[in-house]
Structure formats: C-alpha cells, structure tokens
Design an enzyme around this catalytic site. Structure first.
Site, PDB file in Angstrom:
ATOM      1  N   TYR A 293      -1.376  -0.653  10.715  1.00 22.30           N
ATOM      2  CA  TYR A 293      -1.584  -0.990   9.297  1.00 22.30           C
ATOM      3  C   TYR A 293      -0.422  -0.478   8.443  1.00 22.30           C
ATOM      4  O   TYR A 293       0.164  -1.227   7.654  1.00 22.30           O
ATOM      5  CB  TYR A 293      -2.904  -0.398   8.801  1.00 22.30           C
ATOM      6  CG  TYR A 293      -3.149  -0.660   7.326  1.00 22.30           C
ATOM      7  CD1 TYR A 293      -3.505  -1.925   6.877  1.00 22.30           C
ATOM      8  CD2 TYR A 293      -3.000   0.364   6.376  1.00 22.30           C
ATOM      9  CE1 TYR A 293      -3.707  -2.175   5.526  1.00 22.30           C
ATOM     10  CE2 TYR A 293      -3.208   0.119   5.020  1.00 22.30           C
ATOM     11  CZ  TYR A 293      -3.561  -1.153   4.606  1.00 22.30           C
ATOM     12  OH  TYR A 293      -3.756  -1.401   3.265  1.00 22.30           O
TER      13      TYR A 293
ATOM     14  N   SER B 211       0.867  -1.186   0.000  1.00 19.14           N
ATOM     15  CA  SER B 211       0.000   0.000   0.000  1.00 19.14           C
ATOM     16  C   SER B 211       0.897   1.227   0.000  1.00 19.14           C
ATOM     17  O   SER B 211       2.060   1.153   0.436  1.00 19.14           O
ATOM     18  CB  SER B 211      -0.857  -0.001   1.272  1.00 19.14           C
ATOM     19  OG  SER B 211      -1.482   1.243   1.473  1.00 19.14           O
TER      20      SER B 211
END
Ligand SMILES: NC(=O)c1ccc[n+]([C@@H]2O[C@H](COP(=O)([O-])OP(=O)(O)OC[C@H]3O[C@@H](n4cnc5c(N)ncnc54)[C@H](OP(=O)(O)O)[C@@H]3O)[C@@H](O)[C@H]2O)c1
Length: 264
Positions: free
Chosen positions: A154, A141
């Site tokens: 995350y 990501s």
C-alpha cells in the site's frame, strides 16, 4: 460547463467529494465504483440528470477500456478528474495473498494511471488560463512518504501515486491543467475495516488523535485543487511527518514503524 469524473465515489472520501461538488457547475458527474446500489443512491440523492453511475471494477483492465469508449462516444470536456478509488491490506508481503497484492497495485497505480491517460485528451481545451483550467486531483496518502513494514505494498503504491502525480503536474502545466496530489493521514472511513479484514474498525492511539473527517478533507482538498496547488498534505500532524521524512534518517523511522506495526 464540462463534466467531473470521480472514482471511489461509493463511500468514504470519494462520496464526500460527490456531496461537495453535486451543487457545483458540472454538467454531469460520472461516479465510478463497483457497488452499483451505492452509485444509484447517489443519483437518487443528487439528481439522476446530473449523476451518471458507472459501475466498474477498476482492477479489471477492461473497465478502463469501457470508460475510454464511453468518452470517445460522448466526447465531453472533462473539467475535473478525481482519482480516489484505493485499497490496501495490512500485513506483510509474506502473509498477504497474491491476489490482494496484485489488486492493490492494479487499483492504486495501474487504473489511476490508465484512467488519467484516457481522460487527458478531453481536458485539453483552447482559451483557458491556469486559474480556470481543468483539474486532476489524485488521492495519495502520507503512507507515500516512507516505506511501511506491515503495510508495504500500500505504502509503495501511494509513493507511486505521489511521484506520478507530481511529475504530471509539470507535464500538463502547458495545457493549463492543474494536478493536485493529496496526502492525508488516517481518515475516518471504512478503509481500515477493509484493510484489516474487519479486525479493526477504528484507529487507536496516535492515529485516532490525528484521524481526519472525510467531509472536511474533501472540502480542503477541493479548495487546494481549485487554487492549483501541486501537493496538499492534509493536517498539521501529516505535515510534520512529511518534514520528518525528509530530515530524519529513514532507517530510524522504519525501526519505529516496525515496533509499532501491529497498531492500527
Ligand atoms: N481512510 C484512510 O485512512 C485513508 C488515508 C489516506 C489515504 N486514503 C485513500 O483515500 C482513498 C479513498 O479511501 P476511503 O478512505 O474513502 O476508503 P473507502 O471508503 O474504502 O473507499 C474506497 C473507494 O474505492 C472504491 N474501490 C475499491 N476497490 C475498487 C475496485 N476494485 N474498483 C473500483 N472501485 C473500487 C470503493 O468502492 P466499491 O467498494 O463500491 O468498489 C470505494 O468507493 C483511497 O485511495 C485510500 O487509499 C485513505
């Protein structure tokens, strides 16, 4: 002909990959996620002889042992491994539950690493060139580029995915196995809803402007992976963020993130 293995196949980006590769020349596609009904629906849609549902909770370490046993029984050649399963919970470390924090690391980092490790022996084949060799595609990501207050674990987990995958690319080159790390920004899937416990369904503000379509992302990432690209940052906005993260002092960007951390 060999098989493809795709985690996170039951929805979002993973499902988009299945749609894309269902017609490709893979003998079987093992589709991995928890929701068995979704996996069975994929088999129904794309052919029961090709799609092999493997219902597993990847936060449970025994799930990788089960997949490993299935591999040693069937001894397939793995042509493609897509590690797409992932989760994240918005909130600070102080506020997030210990279970959510642990699950995020178990799924995004531990399961991805262990599954990759058990698959590698089935990807090493004689007489292949890098151009035609097997491929690993790991979904990281753009959250990997910098620490993110308010999405801390995350972002840290995705920084792990990026670091692990990029080094793996060099380790596996001698076997003509390509490893592609994909870094998308916001993508229009159910991810945000789960990350915010249903508080936000759609991206807003600047994130809405750069939110990607999962089908287009899957198509472009698969192409980059087939070409043997090491790092694939999807969309110009995320490329700009990537460059900025290398040249602007991270403390400045962290300050901006802190100010905007309540926005989705
Ligand atoms: N959407 C975004 O904005 C965005 C941006 C950058 C990167 N990503 C990354 O893209 C990947 C796919 O996310 P998505 O956007 O497609 O979200 P999604 O629709 O929520 O997909 C997540 C997938 O992971 C699977 N999964 C979740 N927990 C699991 C578990 N414990 N065991 C096995 N499978 C599990 C889910 O299946 P089950 O629920 O059936 O288990 C689902 O198939 C993730 O790695 C995410 O971090 C997403």
């Amino acid at each position: 002909m060999g098989i493809a293995i795709v985690t996170g196949a039951s929805s979002g980006i993973g499902e988009a990959f299945i749609k894309l590769i269902a017609g490709e020349d893979y003998e079987k596609i093992w589709v991995i996620a928890r929701r068995e009904d979704k996996l069975l629906a994929l088999a129904e849609a794309y052919g029961k002889e090709k799609i092999v549902p493997v219902s597993a909770d990847l936060t449970d370490p025994s799930s990788i042992d089960i997949i490993s046993r299935k591999l040693s029984e069937e001894k397939p050649v793995i042509e493609l491994l897509i590690n797409c399963a992932g989760m994240g919970k918005r909130g600070t470390v102080e506020d997030n539950s210990l279970e959510d924090i642990t699950d995020t690391i178990e799924l995004n980092c531990v399961a991805l690493t262990r599954l990759t490790k058990v698959c590698i022996p089935y990807m090493i084949t004689e007489g292949r060139t890098f151009k035609t060799g097997p491929r690993i595609l790991n979904i990281a990501s753009s959250a990997a580029f910098l620490p993110q207050p308010g999405f801390n674990v995350y972002a840290a987990s995705k920084a792990y995915v990026e670091s692990f995958s990029r080094a793996l690319q060099f380790e596996l080159r001698k076997h003509n196995i390509g490893v592609t790390t994909v870094c998308p920004g916001p993508v229009k899937t159910g991810f945000l809803k789960k990350a915010t416990d249903n508080k936000a369904g759609e991206f807003t503000g600047i994130r809405a402007l750069c939110a990607a379509d999962p089908d287009k992302l899957a198509k472009a990432s698969y192409k980059a992976c087939k070409r043997g690209r090491g790092l694939y940052v999807y969309k110009i906005s995320q490329k700009a963020l990537h460059v900025a993260s290398k040249i602007i002092p991270s403390a400045w960007i962290l300050w901006v993130e802190k100010v905007t951390m309540k926005q989705f």
